[in-house]
Design an enzyme around this catalytic site. Structure first.
Site, short mmCIF file in Angstrom:
data_model
loop_
_atom_site.label_atom_id
_atom_site.label_comp_id
_atom_site.label_asym_id
_atom_site.label_seq_id
_atom_site.Cartn_x
_atom_site.Cartn_y
_atom_site.Cartn_z
N VAL A 192 27.54 39.02 -61.69
CA VAL A 192 27.66 40.23 -60.88
C VAL A 192 27.82 41.46 -61.78
O VAL A 192 27.10 42.45 -61.65
CB VAL A 192 28.84 40.12 -59.89
CG1 VAL A 192 29.06 41.44 -59.17
CG2 VAL A 192 28.60 39.01 -58.89
N THR A 245 37.51 36.35 -58.62
CA THR A 245 38.71 36.23 -57.76
C THR A 245 38.70 34.80 -57.20
O THR A 245 38.46 34.58 -56.01
CB THR A 245 38.66 37.24 -56.60
OG1 THR A 245 37.40 37.07 -55.91
CG2 THR A 245 38.77 38.67 -57.11
N ASN A 251 29.59 36.05 -45.75
CA ASN A 251 29.47 34.79 -46.49
C ASN A 251 29.92 33.61 -45.64
O ASN A 251 29.28 32.56 -45.64
CB ASN A 251 30.30 34.86 -47.77
CG ASN A 251 29.44 35.22 -48.97
OD1 ASN A 251 28.30 35.67 -48.80
ND2 ASN A 251 29.97 35.02 -50.16
N PHE A 258 18.55 29.82 -44.25
CA PHE A 258 19.77 29.00 -44.22
C PHE A 258 19.73 27.98 -43.09
O PHE A 258 20.72 27.73 -42.42
CB PHE A 258 21.01 29.91 -44.13
CG PHE A 258 21.45 30.40 -45.48
CD1 PHE A 258 20.60 31.18 -46.24
CD2 PHE A 258 22.68 30.05 -46.01
CE1 PHE A 258 20.96 31.61 -47.50
CE2 PHE A 258 23.06 30.48 -47.28
CZ PHE A 258 22.20 31.26 -48.01
N GLY A 270 21.21 19.90 -46.33
CA GLY A 270 21.39 19.50 -47.73
C GLY A 270 22.65 18.68 -47.87
O GLY A 270 23.28 18.31 -46.88
N CYS A 327 30.85 31.04 -54.79
CA CYS A 327 31.25 32.02 -53.77
C CYS A 327 31.60 31.43 -52.42
O CYS A 327 32.72 31.63 -51.92
CB CYS A 327 30.15 33.07 -53.62
SG CYS A 327 29.96 34.07 -55.09
N ARG A 347 29.35 24.99 -60.79
CA ARG A 347 30.63 25.26 -60.11
C ARG A 347 30.55 24.90 -58.62
O ARG A 347 29.64 25.32 -57.93
CB ARG A 347 31.01 26.75 -60.25
CG ARG A 347 31.47 27.13 -61.65
CD ARG A 347 31.74 28.63 -61.75
NE ARG A 347 30.51 29.41 -61.62
CZ ARG A 347 30.50 30.75 -61.63
NH1 ARG A 347 31.64 31.44 -61.72
NH2 ARG A 347 29.35 31.40 -61.54
#
Ligand code: UDX
Length: 421
Positions: A12, A86, A197, A238, A242, A249, A317
Site C-alpha cells: 500500500v 494494522t 471489505n 466475487f 474456492g 486484509c 499470509r
C-alpha cells in the site's frame, strides 16, 4: 505539486508513494527496514505488483521519489500518509501500534495534514486529530494485491473522511485521476472501508455455501452464479467458489469489524457466520480430498498446486491453501506443494515446497489445486498423471478443464459440481 511524506513501504505505502510521485508530487517514503530502503533506493522492487517497479524507477530518476529509514525526513511535509500495518490482535481488534509510532515520530509543519490510509477502527482518526492537534483525514485504500497500481490509477471511488479544508486539500492530490470522491466524516470513512471489505467476505462465504449445496443437490454452481451475476444488483465479481477467502486484509478486517460491533453493543451475527463458514470451507475441502483419497489421509501423499492466498501474488499470509494444508497434515497426509509465485524448495509449514510441478505430482494419490494460477491450465497433465499414483484432481478453484483432464486419464472433482463429473 505537493510535498508528500509516506510512512511505510509495503504494497500500500509503496504503491501510494510511487503513484503520487507519478502524479507529479514530491514524495519522501520512510520505511523502518533499512535493507528495504537500500533496495528501493536502487530501484529494486521485491513486490510482484505489475507496473510498480518502473513507476518507482521513474520517480527516482525524476527526483520526485526518495526512500529513507528516518521518519524525521517527513517533518513538515504538507501531507503525511500513514500506510502501516494494522494486524488483528488476539481479540480480533486491530493493533494500532504502527500507526501510533508514525504519530509519535511526526513533527508536523504549520500546514501538515495526517492522511490515514491504514485500515483503522471507527473513532481512531477523530481521536488522533484531538490528541495530535493537527488535521487528520481518513483515506482508506481499496488496493487489491496483484492489482495495486491499476486500482490506485482507476479507483471505483476515493474515500475521504474528516473536516474541511483538509479534506479538499487531500482530494486535490488525486484530482488528475478523475474518480468519484466520497467526502464524509472520519467515522463514516473508517466504517466504509470495513463495510466494503466485510461485504466481499460475506459474498464469498455465501457462494462457497451455495457450492456445497450444489454438490448435495446436483445443481451446477457455474449456472447458479451465472444466473446471479446477470442481476446488476449482484454483479459478476466475487462469485467464484474456492477453498475460502484469505490474505492480509479480509480476515483481519472482518474480525476487526466484529470486534467493533461487539464493543458498540451490535452483534454482527451475519459477519460472524461468514467467518465461521470460511473456517468450515477449509474443512469441507479436506473432506472432499479425503473422499478422493479413498476415505483416509494418514500416510497418503498429496500434491498441492497453489500455496498463495490468491493468484498473482507471492503472499502466503492467511492463505486458505495453507489452512487446508495444515488440516491435511494434521490428518497425517504427506504434502508436497508447487506455486509459481513462491520460489525456493524449503518448507511452507507442513508443505515440502518444490519448484517443479512434476515433483509435486510424483507419487501423489490426489492432486489438489488451491490457488487460481492461470498457468495451471497449461501444465502437461498427461505427464503429471504419469508420475502420480492416483488418477484424481481436486480443483478447488475451477481453473482446470475436466474434459482435458479426462483426456489425460484424470478425474476432476470441482467445488459446486457433482463428484466424479
Ligand atoms: C482485498 C480487497 O479486495 C481490497 O479492496 C482491499 O483493499 C484489500 O483486501 P486482497 O486482499 O488483495 O484485496 O484480496 P482479494 O482480491 O479481495 O481476494 C480475497 C480472497 O478472496 C482471496 O483469497 C481470493 O482468492 C478470494 N476470492 C476472491 C475467491 O475465493 N473468489 C472470488 O471470486 C474472489
Amino acid at each position: 505539486m505537493a510535498a508528500v511524506g509516506v510512512a511505510g513501504a509495503g504494497y500500500v505505502g509503496l504503491t501510494t508513494a510511487a503513484c503520487l510521485a507519478g502524479l507529479g508530487h514530491d514524495v519522501t517514503c520512510a520505511e523502518v527496514d533499512q535493507s528495504k530502503v537500500d533496495q528501493l533506493s536502487r530501484g529494486e522492487v521485491a513486490l510482484g505488483e505489475p507496473d510498480l517497479a518502473p513507476l518507482v524507477r521513474d520517480g527516482l530518476a525524476a527526483g520526485r521519489l526518495r526512500f529513507t529509514p528516518d521518519p524525521g525526513a517527513l517533518d513538515g511535509r504538507e501531507f503525511v500518509f500513514a500506510c502501516v500495518p494494522t494486524p488483528a490482535g488476539p481479540d480480533g481488534a486491530a493493533d494500532l501500534g504502527a500507526v501510533e509510532a508514525v504519530l509519535a515520530a511526526l513533527h508536523p509543519g504549520p500546514h501538515t495534514v495526517l492522511v490515514v490510509k491504514s485500515t483503522v477502527p471507527v473513532g481512531t482518526c477523530a481521536r488522533i486529530a484531538e490528541t495530535a492537534g493537527i488535521p487528520v483525514v481518513s483515506n482508506p485504500e481499496f488496493l487489491r494485491e496483484g492489482h495495486a497500481v491499476h486500482d490506485f490509477r482507476h479507483p471505483d471511488r476515493i474515500l475521504l473522511g474528516g473536516e474541511e479544508p483538509a479534506v479538499a486539500r487531500v482530494a486535490a492530490l488525486y484530482a488528475d485521476l478523475g474518480a468519484p470522491v466520497v467526502r464524509t466524516d472520519h467515522a463514516s470513512a473508517e466504517l466504509g472501508k470495513y463495510a466494503s471489505n466485510a461485504f466481499l467476505a460475506l459474498k464469498l462465504s455465501y457462494v462457497n455455501l451455495l457450492a456445497r449445496l450444489c454438490e448435495r443437490t446436483g445443481a451446477d454452481i457455474d449456472a447458479v452464479t451465472r444466473t446471479m451475476s446477470l442481476d446488476e444488483r449482484i454483479g459478476p465479481h466475487f462469485l467464484h467458489p474456492g477453498p475460502g477467502w484469505g490474505g492480509s486484509c479480509l480476515p483481519k478486517d472482518t474480525s476487526a469489524l466484529v470486534a467493533t460491533g461487539a464493543a458498540a453493543g451490535v452483534d454482527l451475527t451475519i459477519l460472524r457466520s461468514a467467518i465461521e463458514a470460511n473456517d468450515r470451507q477449509h474443512d469441507h475441502v479436506v473432506a472432499r480430498i479425503r473422499q478422493a483419497a479413498g476415505g483416509r489421509l494418514d500416510g497418503v501423499r498429496i500434491g498441492l498446486f497453489g500455496l498463495t492466498f490468491k493468484a498473482g501474488t507471492h503472499d502466503l499470509r492467511d492463505s486458505p491453501a495453507l489452512a487446508v494444508a495444515a488440516r491435511l497434515a494434521a490428518a497425517g497426509a504427506v504434502l508436497t506443494g508447487y506455486d509459481p509465485g513462491v520460489t525456493g524448495g524449503d518448507q511452507a509449514g507442513p508443505v515440502q515446497r518444490v519448484d517443479d510441478p512434476v515433483l509435486a505430482a510424483k507419487g501423489a494419490r490426489v492432486l489438489v489445486v488451491l490457488t487460481e494460477w492461470p498457468e495451471f491450465g497449461g501444465l502437461d497433465w498427461s505427464q503429471l498423471a504419469a508420475v502420480a499414483e492416483g488418477d484424481v484432481v481436486v480443483d478447488t478453484r475451477g481453473v482446470l478443464d475436466p474434459a482435458a483432464l479426462r483426456g489425460s486419464g484424470l478425474r476432476c472433482l470441482r467445488l459446486g459440481h457433482p463428484a466424479g463429473e
